[in-house]
Design a protein around this motif. Sequence first.
Motif, PDB file in Angstrom:
ATOM      1  N   THR A   1       0.811  -1.230   0.000  1.00 25.54           N
ATOM      2  CA  THR A   1       0.000   0.000   0.000  1.00 25.54           C
ATOM      3  C   THR A   1       0.839   1.272   0.000  1.00 25.54           C
ATOM      4  O   THR A   1       2.013   1.263   0.359  1.00 25.54           O
ATOM      5  CB  THR A   1      -0.942   0.009   1.224  1.00 25.54           C
TER       6      THR A   1
ATOM      7  N   ARG B   1      -4.092   2.667   6.086  1.00 22.69           N
ATOM      8  CA  ARG B   1      -4.268   1.215   5.915  1.00 22.69           C
ATOM      9  C   ARG B   1      -3.200   0.454   6.700  1.00 22.69           C
ATOM     10  O   ARG B   1      -3.464  -0.622   7.242  1.00 22.69           O
ATOM     11  CB  ARG B   1      -4.174   0.835   4.425  1.00 22.69           C
TER      12      ARG B   1
ATOM     13  N   THR C   1      -4.304  -6.473  -0.626  1.00 24.50           N
ATOM     14  CA  THR C   1      -4.207  -7.354   0.538  1.00 24.50           C
ATOM     15  C   THR C   1      -4.252  -8.798   0.059  1.00 24.50           C
ATOM     16  O   THR C   1      -5.015  -9.146  -0.846  1.00 24.50           O
ATOM     17  CB  THR C   1      -5.349  -7.123   1.552  1.00 24.50           C
TER      18      THR C   1
ATOM     19  N   ALA D   1      -4.075  -0.157  -2.392  1.00 22.27           N
ATOM     20  CA  ALA D   1      -3.851  -1.210  -1.405  1.00 22.27           C
ATOM     21  C   ALA D   1      -4.147  -2.561  -2.035  1.00 22.27           C
ATOM     22  O   ALA D   1      -5.166  -2.743  -2.699  1.00 22.27           O
ATOM     23  CB  ALA D   1      -4.736  -1.002  -0.179  1.00 22.27           C
TER      24      ALA D   1
ATOM     25  N   THR E   1      -4.197   0.392  10.384  1.00 19.57           N
ATOM     26  CA  THR E   1      -5.270  -0.594  10.603  1.00 19.57           C
ATOM     27  C   THR E   1      -4.701  -2.010  10.578  1.00 19.57           C
ATOM     28  O   THR E   1      -5.014  -2.844  11.430  1.00 19.57           O
ATOM     29  CB  THR E   1      -6.359  -0.443   9.518  1.00 19.57           C
TER      30      THR E   1
END
Lengths: 323, 286
Positions: free
Chosen positions: A141, A146, B45, B43, A149
């Motif tokens: 990221t 983020r 993940t 982002a 978190t």
Amino acid sequence: MVVLVCGIPEEAPVALAIQALERRGADFLVIDPDDLGDRVRVRWSWIDGRLRGALAVGERVLDIDDIGGVYLRYLGDLTREDDSPRAVAARGTALALADLFDVLPARVVNRRRPMASNNSKPLQSLLIREAGFLVPPTLVTSDPERVRTFAAEHPSVIYKSASSVRSIVAPLAEADRARLPAIRGLVTQFQAEIKGYELRVHVVGGATFGARINSDRTDYRYAASQGGRTTMHEVEVPRPLAARCVALARALEMTFVGIDLIISDAGIVCLEVNPCPGYSYYQEATGSPIADELAAFLDGAGVEAGVEAPADQPASRESLPAS
Amino acid sequence: MLLVFEPDLGSPLADAIARAGERRGVEVLRWSPTAMVESVSLALTIDEGGAAVSFSVDGRPIRGDDLDGVVTLIDGFTPDLWPKYRPRDREYAATEALASWVALLTALPCPLLNPPAPDALGGAIYPPVEVSMLAAKVGLSTPSILYLDSAASFRDERADELRGSAAALGHLPLAELPLAQAWLDEARSEPIRIRGVGEARIRAVVVGDRVLEVGDVGPPEEIKRALIDLHRRIRRPLGEVWLGRGEDGRWLLEDAMRWPSAAALDYLGERLGDAIIAACTEGRRW
């Protein structure tokens, strides 16, 4: 058939491979990057769907059909700016060899394209996950919020390079959190730290060699330089896990890899697959005969990578000690 | 919603895609490398549940699932995108950004024109001989290729070898022998491709399962099917090919490029943008 060993003869992984090839009496030639400008010549063609060509190393001349195995460790720095005739010749020869090894019907350890998967570690994580291994929870990221978190969701978080540029894996400390706004301009990879012990598995064709690693530092490779300590010893890789590792190497289209695993209470987690493993470090510490297996594989013997890993069976901790 | 990565905002192909999007009611977002570094928050993940991608640009959140497709007309990032960093750190930043975006694009569930390779966002780059071998598997002929080392002391031998090769090639004429001769005079490290001669070259653009002819004459249907199959194998659903004819009438795949050229765009006009939008919105992954 002839085995080619491409690399600096004094470098430990190459030196061990050469010694192992000598022990088994294999017919082999060493292609030293320093010799590419004058002692090595190659010419080959693709005409009407057929590869033909010849390779000369010193006085020895080979038909490329006689090459049975290639250990492609290093062919020199092809990006180095040097316009001397010898350097230009060396680059030309290296490129001609590299392109040949991409397509030569031989045991090439490893070909260039599959090795490139390690250029993006999060990409490799996606491929490893597809192959049935757990991977550490990962966040890539450029958003500091983020990361905060993510860090709150996991007891401990580390950060490391996303590319193949070597970096020291480091824990995300309190002091680092103040610097998080800096990632806005540069996307960064974070992972949940997995507690357990590290297991390095080398796959050579269908054979596996395990090294259990104990270290008091996050990145065991740098423990000594950080005032810590790393020890390792050989362990037998349980058959289901061995099959899974061989299948992973095959899924990544490679036959010689070093797989970094963590044996945790939650299961076996795969951190990374090294496509050009510096196996000598592990062989010297554990006594595992990795070089002998590599030499056998290149010489057309060794264990074939024909073991199918059961697709519905997760990597098992069976026979491995608890963390 | 379609995402287009372009070298600089305003590139002609991205313009064509944007116009096609307007006609078809598909929103097209266009990002340059500068925007990807400076304006886009992202982002990726990866966990037990799978992989998820999200972006935020100018405060607008975009989930990976919102995208119908991605068209990538860039290969990576240049170090000068990080002017405040030290020179060595700029190189590292560019390498890290590429590694991250490669994974991020791969994790998207939508069609990618083209899927990224580990070292190139715009699709895999192959040495000519690898394309030739894959082409042979789908029944396409390709020009012969010679690889010769480039040490100056071997020039005379090479001259003999090239003459010998010309004889050995038989029916395949050395249309570019002058190129090879030039190579003898100034050491080159590039492989020499020996092209066929005969009819003029024919161009075509492959977009997913379609082949668009660039010119009044196109390849026959079986060659078109082989081209689509080849592009599937090399994981490049968007590309331009140049075809030639050998003297024996065989079709030869002379070159396969990753993106349509300006000339192809000029000829195809709005049809090219429409085909790209269609390939994305049909939802197929290659």
